[in-house]
Design a protein around this motif. Structure first.
Motif, PDB file in Angstrom:
ATOM      1  N   UNK A 178      41.501  21.108  79.005  1.00  0.00           N
ATOM      2  CA  UNK A 178      41.743  22.148  79.610  1.00  0.00           C
ATOM      3  C   UNK A 178      41.594  23.765  79.298  1.00  0.00           C
ATOM      4  N   UNK A 179      40.965  23.918  78.040  1.00  0.00           N
ATOM      5  CA  UNK A 179      40.849  25.005  77.558  1.00  0.00           C
ATOM      6  C   UNK A 179      39.454  25.038  77.190  1.00  0.00           C
ATOM      7  N   UNK A 180      38.302  25.052  78.198  1.00  0.00           N
ATOM      8  CA  UNK A 180      36.992  24.939  78.008  1.00  0.00           C
ATOM      9  C   UNK A 180      36.457  26.243  77.923  1.00  0.00           C
ATOM     10  N   UNK A 181      37.285  27.253  78.137  1.00  0.00           N
ATOM     11  CA  UNK A 181      36.810  28.572  78.074  1.00  0.00           C
ATOM     12  C   UNK A 181      36.761  28.987  76.644  1.00  0.00           C
ATOM     13  N   UNK A 182      37.848  28.411  75.938  1.00  0.00           N
ATOM     14  CA  UNK A 182      37.777  28.875  74.416  1.00  0.00           C
ATOM     15  C   UNK A 182      36.529  28.208  73.553  1.00  0.00           C
ATOM     16  N   UNK A 183      35.770  29.380  72.930  1.00  0.00           N
ATOM     17  CA  UNK A 183      34.704  28.859  72.089  1.00  0.00           C
ATOM     18  C   UNK A 183      34.894  27.833  71.139  1.00  0.00           C
ATOM     19  N   UNK A 184      35.979  27.958  70.560  1.00  0.00           N
ATOM     20  CA  UNK A 184      36.338  26.779  69.565  1.00  0.00           C
ATOM     21  C   UNK A 184      36.239  25.531  70.061  1.00  0.00           C
ATOM     22  N   UNK A 185      36.349  25.355  71.588  1.00  0.00           N
ATOM     23  CA  UNK A 185      36.180  24.022  71.719  1.00  0.00           C
ATOM     24  C   UNK A 185      34.793  23.269  71.809  1.00  0.00           C
ATOM     25  N   UNK A 186      33.657  24.048  71.693  1.00  0.00           N
ATOM     26  CA  UNK A 186      32.476  23.778  71.832  1.00  0.00           C
ATOM     27  C   UNK A 186      31.937  22.368  71.031  1.00  0.00           C
ATOM     28  N   UNK A 187      32.622  21.862  69.842  1.00  0.00           N
ATOM     29  CA  UNK A 187      32.616  20.735  69.356  1.00  0.00           C
ATOM     30  C   UNK A 187      32.877  19.683  70.179  1.00  0.00           C
ATOM     31  N   UNK A 384      17.854  24.944  82.800  1.00  0.00           N
ATOM     32  CA  UNK A 384      19.116  25.164  81.954  1.00  0.00           C
ATOM     33  C   UNK A 384      19.428  26.400  81.784  1.00  0.00           C
ATOM     34  N   UNK A 385      18.403  27.280  81.609  1.00  0.00           N
ATOM     35  CA  UNK A 385      18.631  28.662  81.306  1.00  0.00           C
ATOM     36  C   UNK A 385      19.360  29.301  82.582  1.00  0.00           C
ATOM     37  N   UNK A 386      19.171  28.927  83.671  1.00  0.00           N
ATOM     38  CA  UNK A 386      19.913  29.561  84.744  1.00  0.00           C
ATOM     39  C   UNK A 386      21.302  29.253  84.871  1.00  0.00           C
ATOM     40  N   UNK A 387      21.922  28.171  84.290  1.00  0.00           N
ATOM     41  CA  UNK A 387      23.012  27.671  84.260  1.00  0.00           C
ATOM     42  C   UNK A 387      24.251  28.526  83.740  1.00  0.00           C
ATOM     43  N   UNK A 388      25.352  28.714  84.293  1.00  0.00           N
ATOM     44  CA  UNK A 388      26.453  29.405  83.393  1.00  0.00           C
ATOM     45  C   UNK A 388      26.565  29.030  81.806  1.00  0.00           C
ATOM     46  N   UNK A 389      26.682  30.036  81.122  1.00  0.00           N
ATOM     47  CA  UNK A 389      26.982  29.896  79.737  1.00  0.00           C
ATOM     48  C   UNK A 389      28.117  28.943  79.433  1.00  0.00           C
ATOM     49  N   UNK A 390      28.223  28.538  78.124  1.00  0.00           N
ATOM     50  CA  UNK A 390      29.268  27.680  78.009  1.00  0.00           C
ATOM     51  C   UNK A 390      28.915  26.256  77.503  1.00  0.00           C
ATOM     52  N   UNK A 391      29.900  25.486  77.104  1.00  0.00           N
ATOM     53  CA  UNK A 391      29.491  23.901  76.720  1.00  0.00           C
ATOM     54  C   UNK A 391      29.265  23.261  77.901  1.00  0.00           C
ATOM     55  N   UNK A 392      28.810  22.039  77.595  1.00  0.00           N
ATOM     56  CA  UNK A 392      28.279  20.957  78.555  1.00  0.00           C
ATOM     57  C   UNK A 392      29.137  20.483  79.507  1.00  0.00           C
ATOM     58  N   UNK A 393      30.422  20.431  79.139  1.00  0.00           N
ATOM     59  CA  UNK A 393      31.325  19.796  79.844  1.00  0.00           C
ATOM     60  C   UNK A 393      31.881  20.874  80.849  1.00  0.00           C
ATOM     61  N   UNK A 394      31.890  22.271  80.554  1.00  0.00           N
ATOM     62  CA  UNK A 394      32.181  23.287  81.345  1.00  0.00           C
ATOM     63  C   UNK A 394      31.247  23.248  82.501  1.00  0.00           C
ATOM     64  N   UNK A 395      29.925  22.914  82.286  1.00  0.00           N
ATOM     65  CA  UNK A 395      28.778  23.039  82.959  1.00  0.00           C
ATOM     66  C   UNK A 395      29.467  21.948  84.199  1.00  0.00           C
TER      67      UNK A 395
END
Ligand SMILES: [Zn+2]
Length: 634
Positions: A178-187, A384-395
């Motif tokens: 639920x917190x995909x915006x959080x950069x800590x969730x990248x792992x 891939x470069x055109x996608x919104x940035x953030x983790x894969x699940x966010x994409x």
């Protein structure tokens, strides 16, 4: 244990197409859509109860994203003002649109894999039981219960499960997702994405396994009762197979169709849900629709007492067509033929499939599948470069969010083009349209992708079949299914030095029982840097201009014969000079123009024809198919 689960109702296609009437088809789609949603809702409910995760539990359903899913928000009564205003009349039937995809991926917890699978199946059977209409089926319910038709779902999904062993608390996972915006969730996103890939591989293998929901039924008992004469369909002794699924023995007869228990439930569901709404439109309703709209004055004078079918009324409202004239449908066919010699007899079924959708959700899209691997890789990287940035699940969630919005776009386009929806899941779509509007709708459906950040690079394979309204629906659907499969899996077209697959339109003409098809690619070039240069649907736009020119009497009908007579010549000419093709077509068009002062095609349109004339689709020539289309739709 925490698991990621994939549920894929892969037999849905045949469950839907095993239909005799349009309302059977609707019921099949609706039941599939409902079962999938009901399961998702159950999973969330159970999580909420067990771990009190509140409203973040919803996020554990990874695909589809529930947040802006129309089917879901309608049921939660959370539809926003903007959508409400936009869809307006269309929302009058909000509960009845099958717009929830028959595929699910979610995270849940359970002691053990097999227990989890059984739990899911039990839930589905329970959801199916809830749909059975005890009242409407009261004459049959004893029989249906006896052979277990009411207690087991006819569409059993493939279920794949992968363990998420890195985590042990479901509430933590709920919070993380639920917190995909959080950069800590990248792992977390990286781990989950890897598991999703594994799940997808497992699902591919599972797909090959044959599923037989018939095994749940008490066939032994059923056969015994048929042999002993306890079940007798009309006067026929012994077996009579179900005319919808052709698999199970029929247990009764309904409107001249012999039906098994499951198909009877489907039939009654379709009839019951639409009864108070004037009934579901029939194939002949759709064949007649434009004729009636165009001749409204004449029709108004007919008897007026018959209620307008609600779906057709919505088409009228959305397009601001005056309402009063729908009586003629009740006249019998002989009477219609006597009064209206030129009455139309064909309607169109349209199916649209997102190209390589599964791959898109693994972030390995094939906007168009290139035969050349290097080109493919280069394009994937650019994309891939055109996608919104953030983790894969966010994409992935972002793509699913776009899919949900696409459903709303598609739904609107369908009604605006005088068509009715059978199934709209975002990645695939089925609708019934009047022949006069079918091509326009197909072009619109393809162009709808252009409105989205991610989807605009993707392709859509679209098929249209034109059939006589009396031709068996099931066979038309099977032909359409095969045509789309050909488009997606076999077809290769060549232009310049590229070999490209998918992203095309196939039209199958089955109006007179002789099957003929035409294929037109949607794109001429594929440019990721500036997608507007791709001119999606440009040749079909030109076709549409010419068709409406003929319908309006700007061109004489002999244009079609003059072009048709030179089809093969255009093909050979295009190999020598594309300019010569466009000049010759321009000359023929001008010769057949009746209203010289009205301009119809522009210079750019002739250039488009010339550009496309170079493309070879297998051994076909695009220019020949283009001319065929003009004849079929004008
Ligand atoms: Zn059946």
């Amino acid at each position: 244990m925490i698991y990621i689960v994939g549920v894929d109702f892969s037999q849905v296609q045949s469950y839907i197409s095993n239909s005799r009437k349009l309302s059977d088809m609707w019921a099949g789609s609706y039941i599939a859509s409902y079962l999938s949603w009901c399961l998702a809702n159950n999973i969330i409910g159970q999580l909420e109860e067990r771990v009190k995760c509140g409203n973040i539990c919803e996020n554990c359903i990874i695909t589809p994203t529930l947040e802006n899913n129309l089917f879901h928000i309608i049921r939660k009564n959370e539809i926003d003002q903007e959508t409400r205003k936009r869809l307006n009349a269309i929302l009058e039937l909000q509960y009845l649109y099958p717009i929830f995809p028959a595929r699910l991926t979610f995270i849940t917890e359970c002691k053990e894999k097999n227990e989890l699978k059984n739990e899911i199946l039990d839930k589905l059977h329970e959801c199916y039981r809830k749909l059975t209409l005890n009242n409407e089926l009261k004459n049959y319910i004893q029989l249906l219960d006896k052979y277990k038709f009411t207690s087991h779902t006819p569409i059993e999904p493939h279920i794949s499960v992968v363990e998420l062993e890195e985590y042990s608390s479901i509430i933590d996972v709920c919070k993380l997702i639920s917190g995909l915006e959080n950069p800590k969730n990248k792992d977390f996103q990286t781990i989950l994405f890897k598991k999703l890939k594994k799940l997808s591989e497992e699902m591919q293998v599972k797909k090959l396994k044959v599923i037989t929901p018939e095994a749940y039924l008490d066939i032994d008992e059923l056969v015994k009762d048929i042999d002993s004469g306890k079940i007798r369909v009309k006067d026929i002794r012994g077996y009579k197979y179900c005319e919808m699924c052709n698999k199970l023995p029929a247990i009764t007869e309904d409107s001249e169709d012999y039906l098994c228990g499951w198909c009877l439930i489907k039939r009654k569901y379709g009839v019951y849900m639409w009864e108070k709404l004037g009934g579901f439109p029939s194939t002949s309703d759709m064949a007649w629709l434009e004729y009636k709209i165009n001749k409204s004055l004449e029709v108004v004078q007919e008897e007026r007492s018959i209620p307008i079918k609600k779906l057709l009324e919505i088409i009228f409202k959305v397009n601001e067509i005056k309402l009063p004239n729908f009586a003629l449908f009740k006249l019998d066919e002989k009477e219609i033929m006597r009064r209206y010699v030129d009455y139309p007899t064909s309607y169109a079924i349209i199916k649209a499939d997102m190209d390589s959708f599964g791959k898109l959700l693994l972030l390995e899209p094939e906007f168009i599948k290139f035969k050349d691997e290097d080109i493919q890789k280069e394009y994937t990287k650019k994309w891939k470069d055109l996608l919104p940035q953030g983790g894969d699940i966010k994409k992935i969630k972002e793509i699913e969010r776009e899919i949900n919005e696409l459903v709303i776009e598609d739904l609107e386009s369908i009604f605006r083009n005088h068509a009715i929806p059978i199934y709209i899941g975002g990645d695939d779509l089925l609708a019934i349209a009047p022949v006069e509007k079918a091509l326009e709708l197909a072009i619109k459906l393809r162009k709808n992708l252009l409105k989205f950040k991610t989807l605009k690079y993707n392709g859509r394979s679209i098929g249209i079949i034109l059939s006589h309204f009396k031709y068996p629906l099931k066979i038309s659907l099977e032909i359409l299914e095969r045509a789309i499969k050909y488009l997606k899996e076999v077809l290769v077209y060549k232009f310049a030095d590229l070999e490209v697959m998918k992203d095309s339109l196939i039209v199958v003409n089955n109006e007179r029982g002789i099957i003929s098809e035409a294929i037109i690619p949607f794109r001429y070039i594929i440019d990721l840097d500036s997608p507007e240069r791709n001119e999606v649907g440009s040749l079909l736009d030109v076709a549409q201009k010419i068709i409406s020119g003929i319908r309006k009497g700007i061109y004489s009908r002999s244009l079609i014969y003059d072009l048709g007579a030179r089809k093969e010549f255009f093909t050979s000419l295009s190999k020598v000079s594309e300019n010569a093709v466009s000049k010759l077509i321009m000359k023929i068009m001008e010769d057949n123009k009746k209203k010289k002062d009205i301009s119809c095609l522009e210079q750019g349109d002739y250039e488009t024809i010339a550009k496309f004339s170079k493309i070879r689709v297998d051994d076909r020539s695009v220019i020949e198919d283009f001319i065929k289309l003009l004849g079929w739709f004008s």
